[in-house]
Design an enzyme around this catalytic site. Structure first.
Site, PDB file in Angstrom:
ATOM      1  CE  LYS A  50     -36.029  82.816 -54.521  1.00 41.50           C
ATOM      2  NZ  LYS A  50     -34.832  83.566 -54.862  1.00 41.50           N
ATOM      3  CD  GLN A  94     -32.396  83.547 -57.699  1.00 39.50           C
ATOM      4  OE1 GLN A  94     -33.546  83.775 -57.343  1.00 39.50           O
ATOM      5  NE2 GLN A  94     -31.501  83.003 -56.894  1.00 39.50           N
ATOM      6  CG  ASP A 117     -34.488  89.224 -52.668  1.00 42.79           C
ATOM      7  OD1 ASP A 117     -35.028  88.417 -51.892  1.00 42.79           O
ATOM      8  OD2 ASP A 117     -33.773  88.889 -53.634  1.00 42.79           O
TER       9      ASP A 117
END
Ligand code: NAD
Length: 291
Positions: A50, A94, A117
């Site tokens: 990412k 994460q 997200d």
């Protein structure tokens, strides 16, 4: 006849190129804060790819790597600090986190305008009520794939197999917003294959290897495979690709279908977040208010 195969890697590349152009047009580059806790090797690989792809598009890398024994309070403080920092456009925590940490409580600390997200309750509420907001990356990647492949969504019968908050449920909502007629299937659905056979657009996001066989696919349907599994050293999805491609009209492969879209949509969300924050910074309510 064999289905045409959607090239997710190529479509993801074009999204990344679009993001890079949009970043170059912004007055200041957006910043993405990836937050990695501990040393889980798979998470470290995901985060590093990412970061790499974001940097290639001109997004600033504001990564934080924190020790696996960090306390809930310490991590909550880091997320609150990132939420308040004007240099940070987006925050990605994460997952999974080490067992002693409460992921839900920590996600709720992410400012909704930085929730790249799309996992906070505010983002889920904005999606459910059709208000502008940041959408979860994998489901919005599926919509992007359908659009790029010029698959009509309006009026289509769409069946989504899986109802997780990360994939199935938000995807069903996104398809509904695009005027599909949507059926959401799950582990308690009866006659799954018969329900799936109604679909013009069938999305498999159940996390069960090769769950969807040719008997579950209407001839000519579009089949999108979100699942990803490693079996006998090879990657496969929730769809039995070799048999389904003989029935479907269009299909995504695994790997090279939905997978590459997730990071591309994360990057697109980071630009959206930066734009929204700069608009708010110029408005009387000031930056990053949570209206
Ligand atoms: P999850 O385990 O949280 O949810 C699975 C869902 O599928 C549940 O709603 C469950 O009810 C349903 N389900 C399970 N077994 C079923 C069955 N036999 N019949 C019908 N429905 C069934 O999983 P998730 O996080 O939504 O992920 C789903 C899959 O997508 C996994 O394989 C995951 O690895 C993959 N995934 C891929 C990406 C990507 O970037 N490509 C991103 C996220 C998830």
């Amino acid at each position: 006849m064999s289905a045409s195969v959607i090239d997710g890697a190529k479509i993801a590349r074009s999204v990344r190129e679009r993001v890079a152009r949009e970043v170059a047009e912004l007055p200041t580059p957006p910043g993405l804060a990836t937050v990695l806790v501990g040393d889980d090797p798979a998470s470290a690989i995901y985060v590093s790819s990412k970061r790499k792809q974001c940097v290639q598009a001109g997004i600033r890398d504001l990564h934080r790597h924190l020790p696996g024994d960090i306390t809930q309070e310490e991590l909550a403080d880091v997320i609150s600090e990132l939420s308040a920092d004007p240099a940070v456009s987006g925050i990605l925590l994460q997952l999974p986190l080490p067992d002693h940490l409460d992921a839900g409580a920590l996600i709720s600390r992410i400012h909704p305008d930085k929730d790249v997200d799309g996992l906070t309750e505010v983002s889920a509420g904005r999606l459910a009520t059709g208000r502008p907001g940041l959408r979860p990356c994998t489901p919005s990647g599926v919509i992007e794939l359908l659009d790029a492949a010029e698959i009509p969504i309006t009026g289509a019968e769409a069946v989504v197999v899986g109802r997780s908050p990360l994939v199935g449920k938000p995807l069903a909502q996104l398809l509904l917003q695009r005027d599909a007629t949507v059926t959401a299937c799950h582990s308690r659905t009866e006659e799954l294959a018969a329900v799936c056979r109604r679909a013009d657009i069938l999305v498999a996001a159940a996390g069960v290897p090769r769950l969807i066989g040719a008997d579950a696919v209407k001839p000519g349907a579009t089949v999108i495979d979100v699942g990803i599994h490693r079996r006998e050293g090879r990657l496969c999805g929730d769809v039995d690709f070799d048999t389904v491609r003989e029935v479907a009209g269009t299909i995504t492969p695994v790997p090279g279908g939905v997978g590459p879209m997730t990071i591309a949509m994360l990057m697109a969300n980071t630009v959206t977040a930066a734009r929204r924050q700069s608009t708010r910074a110029g408005s009387p309510s000031g930056p990053a208010s949570s209206a």
